[in-house]
Write an enzyme that holds these catalytic residues in place. Sequence first.
Site, PDB file in Angstrom:
ATOM      1  CE1 TYR B 101      -3.735   2.541   0.864  1.00  0.00           C
ATOM      2  CE2 TYR B 101      -1.591   3.537   2.203  1.00  0.00           C
ATOM      3  CZ  TYR B 101      -3.057   3.617   1.570  1.00  0.00           C
ATOM      4  OH  TYR B 101      -3.709   4.808   1.629  1.00  0.00           O
ATOM      5  CD  GLU B 185      -5.822   4.684  -1.039  1.00  0.00           C
ATOM      6  OE1 GLU B 185      -6.008   4.752   0.172  1.00  0.00           O
ATOM      7  OE2 GLU B 185      -6.990   4.485  -1.650  1.00  0.00           O
TER       8      GLU B 185
END
Lengths: 303, 376
Positions: B101, B185
């Site tokens: 992530y 993101e």
Amino acid sequence: MAIHLTKESKVLVQGMTGGEGMKHTRRMLAAGTDVVGGVNPRKAGRRVDFDVPQSLNGLGGAPSSVPVFGSVAEGMDATGADVTVVFVPPAFAKYAVVEAADAGIGLAVVITEGIPVHDSVAFLDHARRRSTRVIGPNCPGLITPGQSNAGIIPADIAKPGPVGLVSKSGTLTYQLMYELRDTGFSTCVGIGGDPVVGTTHIDCLAAFQDDPDTELIVLIGEIGGDAEERAAAYIRDHVTKPVVGYIAGFTAPEGRTMGHAGAIVSGSSGTARAKQEALEAAGVRVGATPTETARQVLAVLDV
Amino acid sequence: MDLYEHQARELFAEHGIVVPRAEITGSPKQAREIARRIGGRVVVKAQVRTGGRGKAGGVKLAADPAAAELTARQILGMNIKGHTVRTVMVAQPVDIAEEFYVSYVLDRTAGRFLAIASAEGGMDIEEVAATRPEAVARIPVDPAEGVTTATAARIADAAGLPPRTVDVLVRLWEVLVREDALLVEVNPLVRTRDGAVVALDGKVTLDDNARFRRARRYDEDDSGHDPLEAAATAKGLNYVKLDGEVGIIGNGAGLVMSTLDVVAGCGARPANFLDIGGGASAQVMADGLSVVLADPSVRSVFVNVFGGITACDAVADGIVRALDTVRLTKPLVVRLDGNNAARGRAVLDGRAHPLVEQVTTMDGAASRAAHLATTP
């Protein structure tokens, strides 16, 4: 005394010769502000004449001729200015604040709405390194009634008095000032509703706590971020003066921006309920409506 | 504004970040064609601007082009958290060895951006942060410096990501800065079995304040939006549709939010948020009234104006002229206070419209509007 702005403050206006700059410089002069100059490199050396109306509280009334300087540094050298109010359009606001900080000004009040966040992050960082306090961006500025007005807060609403007010919202500030017009204010600071701002609720709480003219503090918050929760923790640990709060946005749906770029509830964080609970846990009375908030203030002051 | 995954993917690719081969379409037949072109076995992904697509059944693997058509047919038209699926992305599957992530988000408190990274990708990062905070690295980015190779190496190291991700972290920062984004993101960022680092999914939120200097234009589309909101946006109004019966018009975001709360406190539900700002001209008032009155659930309208910089008589003039162009079908409660309030009230009294009434206090006016909306 008051905070951040007094009758001794010498004020420059960046963007004075634009439409908003002209309109509000005239109003600032009418409120008694010592506007010592405008800044515009293309109009340096000229003077701008303002026909200043007499304000309701007896200030202003005399016509004023304000010089235009080519830079903030020049204006500071010539006048001893220590405050600048920025009306420069969004695309150029970053350069205006950086210039003011480089010149070493103590306080930059950034009224401009719609500045890209990356620019705000950059100029706030730059100003911090040079010890320039920034109020805003996207704020109505601050007023010390009867002394000075740096920004666009209407000066006729309220007189000087014992209440210090700090708020994210312009119109809610005006509403509360109006509700408490007979009580009066030491200083009212609109810190702005953008996601990143230079001066926080906490900065103002600290200053009001130290200000002998302030007996009670009104804190107005709204949904989004955790500034109010942090303010609550600060109040619990550091503020001995009474604080009365108001929070807007209980009915705001999650994930939607409510007018102010920073006013958004994400998940369970940033809700009005959480802010109210944090403030109440710190001993702050929180009003259900602006009017009720004003009544709480009067009850605490026992007037 | 939030971008669709496929728009984020394009930005990533432009900045040299590896993304899977993919195309978008609104037609099941074309989904089959795309699947055939990119190798048969594909992932079909709903394009909606909200999270939780996977859980809602909006992301599915299809074994061959015929299955891709069938899957696209199932996903197109689906409603995911109020967003209608109009397009799907048909993408080549990736042979995943590891999932990470990475994101850059605005830290409002610190006034700077924060790099967030974790070696535990592919899951809800807020869940990971809550249950295993040590698995999530949070590194503030110096605004003057940005993310250099050295910063990126520090981020990767703190999160336990392989050195190969450093280049992606630098490029992702470029996306954030060049596109004036408030959030980028990638979840998951994956290492494939053959060693490539690929952005498998992307979320980008652009800063609306920077629209004036962004070369690329994004169409504001209306999927997931209420038709009233679309109409309001077209008129340049700052309007949010809510579920109640009291229409709200006010000046200033804070005061309007407060107005909604005060109406709710009187036992009625606000039907909308509408901030007409400082100017409040007749045109803006007419546009605002027409949008609010077009909402069939509205039973009364509350106009709440505090004249700070705006003068109330100008607002009252605006209302009177708006009443010439908009047919008022529901009771209108007006509260004018502040600058020139007495003159403003006189202007409205002079118009003497049977459906318009004035109350001088905010709480009193809210209570009246709530009463009108809730009494049969």
